[in-house]
Design a protein around this motif. Structure first.
Motif, PDB file in Angstrom:
ATOM      1  N   ILE A   1     -72.457 -96.696  35.120  1.00 29.49           N
ATOM      2  CA  ILE A   1     -72.097 -98.077  34.982  1.00 29.49           C
ATOM      3  C   ILE A   1     -73.372 -99.240  35.313  1.00 29.49           C
ATOM      4  O   ILE A   1     -73.647-100.206  34.753  1.00 29.49           O
ATOM      5  N   LYS A   2     -74.065 -98.819  36.331  1.00 28.81           N
ATOM      6  CA  LYS A   2     -75.291 -99.532  36.941  1.00 28.81           C
ATOM      7  C   LYS A   2     -76.363-100.055  35.620  1.00 28.81           C
ATOM      8  O   LYS A   2     -76.745 -99.381  34.808  1.00 28.81           O
ATOM      9  N   ASN A   3     -76.238-101.440  35.280  1.00 28.57           N
ATOM     10  CA  ASN A   3     -76.955-102.040  34.656  1.00 28.57           C
ATOM     11  C   ASN A   3     -76.481-101.766  33.230  1.00 28.57           C
ATOM     12  O   ASN A   3     -77.670-101.845  32.283  1.00 28.57           O
ATOM     13  N   LYS A   4     -75.478-101.384  32.729  1.00 23.88           N
ATOM     14  CA  LYS A   4     -75.030-101.243  31.584  1.00 23.88           C
ATOM     15  C   LYS A   4     -74.026-102.494  31.045  1.00 23.88           C
ATOM     16  O   LYS A   4     -73.453-102.880  31.834  1.00 23.88           O
ATOM     17  N   ASN A   5     -73.881-102.272  29.816  1.00 29.69           N
ATOM     18  CA  ASN A   5     -73.067-103.079  29.014  1.00 29.69           C
ATOM     19  C   ASN A   5     -71.836-102.247  28.819  1.00 29.69           C
ATOM     20  O   ASN A   5     -71.733-101.568  27.957  1.00 29.69           O
TER      21      ASN A   5
ATOM     22  N   HIS B   1     -71.567-104.556  20.625  1.00 35.61           N
ATOM     23  CA  HIS B   1     -72.365-103.491  21.378  1.00 35.61           C
ATOM     24  C   HIS B   1     -71.922-103.024  22.730  1.00 35.61           C
ATOM     25  O   HIS B   1     -71.330-104.163  23.474  1.00 35.61           O
ATOM     26  N   ALA B   2     -72.029-101.633  23.136  1.00 33.90           N
ATOM     27  CA  ALA B   2     -71.572-101.323  24.580  1.00 33.90           C
ATOM     28  C   ALA B   2     -72.320-100.145  24.742  1.00 33.90           C
ATOM     29  O   ALA B   2     -72.656 -99.229  23.842  1.00 33.90           O
ATOM     30  N   ASP B   3     -72.639-100.054  26.179  1.00 32.31           N
ATOM     31  CA  ASP B   3     -73.449 -98.775  26.614  1.00 32.31           C
ATOM     32  C   ASP B   3     -72.272 -97.733  26.917  1.00 32.31           C
ATOM     33  O   ASP B   3     -72.366 -96.369  27.065  1.00 32.31           O
ATOM     34  N   VAL B   4     -71.057 -98.205  27.562  1.00 39.22           N
ATOM     35  CA  VAL B   4     -70.112 -97.775  28.189  1.00 39.22           C
ATOM     36  C   VAL B   4     -68.564 -98.278  27.619  1.00 39.22           C
ATOM     37  O   VAL B   4     -68.516 -99.485  27.804  1.00 39.22           O
ATOM     38  N   ILE B   5     -67.998 -97.413  27.222  1.00 42.18           N
ATOM     39  CA  ILE B   5     -66.521 -98.048  26.798  1.00 42.18           C
ATOM     40  C   ILE B   5     -65.380 -97.381  27.714  1.00 42.18           C
ATOM     41  O   ILE B   5     -65.392 -96.089  28.064  1.00 42.18           O
ATOM     42  N   ILE B   6     -64.660 -98.339  28.005  1.00 47.74           N
ATOM     43  CA  ILE B   6     -63.455 -97.903  29.023  1.00 47.74           C
ATOM     44  C   ILE B   6     -62.129 -98.213  28.526  1.00 47.74           C
ATOM     45  O   ILE B   6     -62.031 -99.395  27.987  1.00 47.74           O
ATOM     46  N   VAL B   7     -61.157 -97.280  28.128  1.00 46.82           N
ATOM     47  CA  VAL B   7     -59.894 -97.310  27.361  1.00 46.82           C
ATOM     48  C   VAL B   7     -58.707 -97.516  28.337  1.00 46.82           C
ATOM     49  O   VAL B   7     -58.643 -96.694  28.995  1.00 46.82           O
ATOM     50  N   ALA B   8     -58.422 -98.904  28.574  1.00 51.58           N
ATOM     51  CA  ALA B   8     -56.978 -99.119  29.364  1.00 51.58           C
ATOM     52  C   ALA B   8     -55.831 -99.456  28.838  1.00 51.58           C
ATOM     53  O   ALA B   8     -55.410-100.788  28.617  1.00 51.58           O
ATOM     54  N   PHE B   9     -55.292 -98.529  27.794  1.00 50.41           N
ATOM     55  CA  PHE B   9     -54.225 -98.770  26.960  1.00 50.41           C
ATOM     56  C   PHE B   9     -52.779 -98.331  27.385  1.00 50.41           C
ATOM     57  O   PHE B   9     -51.753 -98.371  26.850  1.00 50.41           O
ATOM     58  N   GLY B  10     -52.633 -97.983  28.813  1.00 49.35           N
ATOM     59  CA  GLY B  10     -51.492 -97.730  29.561  1.00 49.35           C
ATOM     60  C   GLY B  10     -51.199 -96.219  29.559  1.00 49.35           C
ATOM     61  O   GLY B  10     -52.052 -95.375  29.219  1.00 49.35           O
ATOM     62  N   PHE B  11     -49.987 -95.689  30.128  1.00 51.91           N
ATOM     63  CA  PHE B  11     -49.622 -94.383  30.409  1.00 51.91           C
ATOM     64  C   PHE B  11     -48.304 -94.022  29.999  1.00 51.91           C
ATOM     65  O   PHE B  11     -47.337 -95.031  29.897  1.00 51.91           O
ATOM     66  N   ARG B  12     -48.380 -92.709  29.660  1.00 56.23           N
ATOM     67  CA  ARG B  12     -46.920 -92.301  29.185  1.00 56.23           C
ATOM     68  C   ARG B  12     -46.468 -91.074  30.252  1.00 56.23           C
ATOM     69  O   ARG B  12     -47.555 -90.569  30.876  1.00 56.23           O
ATOM     70  N   PRO B  13     -45.418 -90.619  30.410  1.00 55.63           N
ATOM     71  CA  PRO B  13     -45.079 -89.511  31.289  1.00 55.63           C
ATOM     72  C   PRO B  13     -45.952 -88.145  30.833  1.00 55.63           C
ATOM     73  O   PRO B  13     -46.072 -88.055  29.440  1.00 55.63           O
ATOM     74  N   HIS B  14     -46.241 -87.519  31.653  1.00 57.54           N
ATOM     75  CA  HIS B  14     -47.175 -86.606  31.419  1.00 57.54           C
ATOM     76  C   HIS B  14     -46.267 -85.246  31.289  1.00 57.54           C
ATOM     77  O   HIS B  14     -44.991 -85.166  31.691  1.00 57.54           O
TER      78      HIS B  14
END
Ligand SMILES: Cc1cc2nc3c(=O)[nH]c(=O)nc-3n(C[C@H](O)[C@H](O)[C@H](O)COP(=O)(O)OP(=O)(O)OC[C@H]3O[C@@H](n4cnc5c(N)ncnc54)[C@H](O)[C@@H]3O)c2cc1C
Ligand code: SF4
Length: 467
Positions: free
Chosen positions: A284-288, A385-398
């Motif tokens: 993550i450091k110094n990244k977009n 533009h992005a160097d790192v992408i984090i997906v936070a769309f939620g959770f379902r039962p595993h």
């Protein structure tokens, strides 16, 4: 002297002070300063005791709010803490992480014109202060029931069920696959919202109450569920929901795209001095960074990225600001810490060379007043533009394969089916097995998990007495 019943006009709502922004965005420590005794007393005194405590009804555990506010105002902290624990197993946690603006404080009679009483802050103050004064639950008069119950999952639901069971003399054994108790309290919710020493302290208290924790023990892998059924008089299931929702266009080969949970859990391990290799946090450091999503998990990801030294952090939500589910307070905290929010953008594709993503493509969305829904404008494409992408769309039962063949039915969406009739909202289709928290409701809140755990604990006691 007559009591001033208009004190709420003279004394404004005062929120706890936030720590210096430049320090705060580099640290994984709670951002709010403790309130002084004087401030807590005067803020508690703002409660009108309006006679119809909507706050109490809106609170999922139905805390005796006006009563403990009065005790706090009078400096009777130990009595206030005792009262707080009559309805809530983890009040100091709720004071920190409940979305009060949607719950208790949203219906405070003062909310519209004068600013709601700072209920969450005072709940936290009461319990933190009681602990400093040496308060602990007293179970010395509890008689052993001669029954043994297994709790699977040491998140807020499991801990709250264990709390009720141990206070009723049951021998409780809590199993969790993680190395520390707390579930998402320890490994999901970041330390800048909830200090990890809070959970450590609770663990000591639960252990002194006689609760037995069996950590690093995954049911279905390290220990079979059938063994629990053979050895225990009843079982409470509270394993949460851990299947991350991913976009249809996701490509698992893309190294720099991650789901929210491995990212947050790795940081959660680090916060308690342990290591986990699920995600390389140094990326993550110094990244977009781009975080996709608009709920509280997304807020935790953007604020964690800021603290890990990202160069820029954007939070992208597909609808508008008003519809965004993230708590208003958390969104405000994220903006103060430098997060750039972009609204009305529906992600449609990752831009990549097949191995590394270098951005996201979006369609714009707008609200259609006639259809009363958000519509995608397919003629307009935006690229970020992005160097790192984090997906936070939620959770379902595993997947819970280990429950198959034990007469425990699931709902179509994978949550556990519980009785709506007999032992209400907690007994599964196997009468010896109870369930609660996110695995029954779907992803929800800490306080609703606590409410389920407590209700299930009471239902298990009834079941044990009649069997
Ligand atoms: C990132 C994030 C931030 C959040 N922030 C907030 C917030 O600010 N406020 C709020 O109110 N809510 C918040 N929530 C929601 C809240 O954390 C959950 O609703 C709550 O923790 C659910 O409690 P639970 O006990 O049902 O499950 P969990 O907390 O998920 O606990 C389940 C436990 O079961 C264990 N487990 C799973 N499978 C097994 C197995 N087979 N064997 C043994 N153990 C097992 C897990 O290791 C875990 O410890 C957040 C959620 C996330 C993901
Ligand atoms: S438990 Fe949550 S909703 Fe209930 S009084 Fe406390 S902060 Fe408010």
């Amino acid at each position: 002297m007559d009591q001033n019943i208009y004190q709420f006009i003279d004394v404004k709502r005062i929120e706890p002070t936030k720590k210096n922004i430049n320090k705060r965005k580099k640290q994984f420590v709670e951002i709010y300063e403790d309130v002084s005794d004087k401030q807590a007393k005067s803020q508690a005194d703002r409660c009108l005791d309006c006679g119809n405590p909507y706050c109490q009804w809106k609170c999922p555990v139905h805390n005796y709010i006006p009563q403990w506010l009065k005790l706090a105002n009078e400096g009777r902290i130990i009595e206030a803490a005792e009262l707080a624990h009559q309805t809530n197993s983890l009040p100091e946690v709720c004071g920190r992480v409940c979305p009060q603006d949607r719950l208790c404080e949203s219906v405070c009679t003062l909310n519209d014109d004068f600013g709601a009483v700072t209920i969450g802050t005072i709940e936290k103050y009461i319990v933190d202060t009681a602990f400093k004064l040496g308060w602990k639950p007293d179970l010395s008069k509890v008689n052993k029931m001669g029954k043994k119950v297994a709790v699977v999952g040491a998140g807020p639901a499991g801990l709250s069920c264990a709390d009720i069971l141990s206070r009723n003399g049951v021998d409780v054994h809590v199993f969790d696959r993680y190395p520390e108790i707390g579930g998402l309290l320890t490994f999901g919710i970041p330390a800048f919202k909830l200090d990890k020493n809070i959970i450590k302290n609770r663990r000591t208290i639960f252990e002194e109450m006689g609760v037995n924790f069996h950590l690093n023990t995954e049911i279905g892998k390290d220990l079979q569920f059938s063994q629990l059924l053979d050895e225990y008089d009843a079982i409470f299931l509270s394993v949460g929901t851990y299947k991350s929702l991913i976009p249809q266009f996701h490509d698992p080969k893309l190294q720099n795209v991650t789901n929210a949970l491995p990212f947050l859990v790795t940081q959660g391990y680090k916060n308690i001095g342990l290591e986990k290799q699920d995600y390389d946090l140094s990326q993550i450091k110094n990244k977009n960074v781009i975080v996709l999503g608009g709920g509280d998990t997304a807020m935790d990801c953007v604020r964690t990225s800021i603290r890990l030294g990202a160069n820029s952090v954007k939070c992208i939500y597909r609808k508008d600001r008003e519809t965004m589910p993230g708590s208003k307070q958390e969104v405000q905290n994220a903006i103060e810490e430098g997060v750039d929010f972009k609204f009305n953008l529906q992600p449609i594709e990752f831009l990549s060379d097949g191995e590394t993503a270098h951005g996201v493509q979006f369609h714009k969305t707008y609200y259609d007043e006639i259809k009363k829904e958000f519509i995608t404008k397919t003629d307009e494409i935006i690229e970020l533009h992005a160097d790192v992408i984090i997906v936070a769309f939620g959770f379902r039962p595993h997947n819970l394969e280990w429950l198959i063949n034990h007469n425990i039915e699931l709902e179509n969406n994978g949550t556990i089916k519980v009785s709506k009739q007999h032992l209400r909202e907690s007994q599964t289709t196997n009468s010896k097995v109870f369930a609660g928290g996110d695995m029954v409701r779907g992803s929800d809140l800490v306080v609703t998990a606590i409410s389920d755990g407590r209700l299930s604990g009471k239902n298990i006691i009834k079941y044990l007495k009649s069997n």
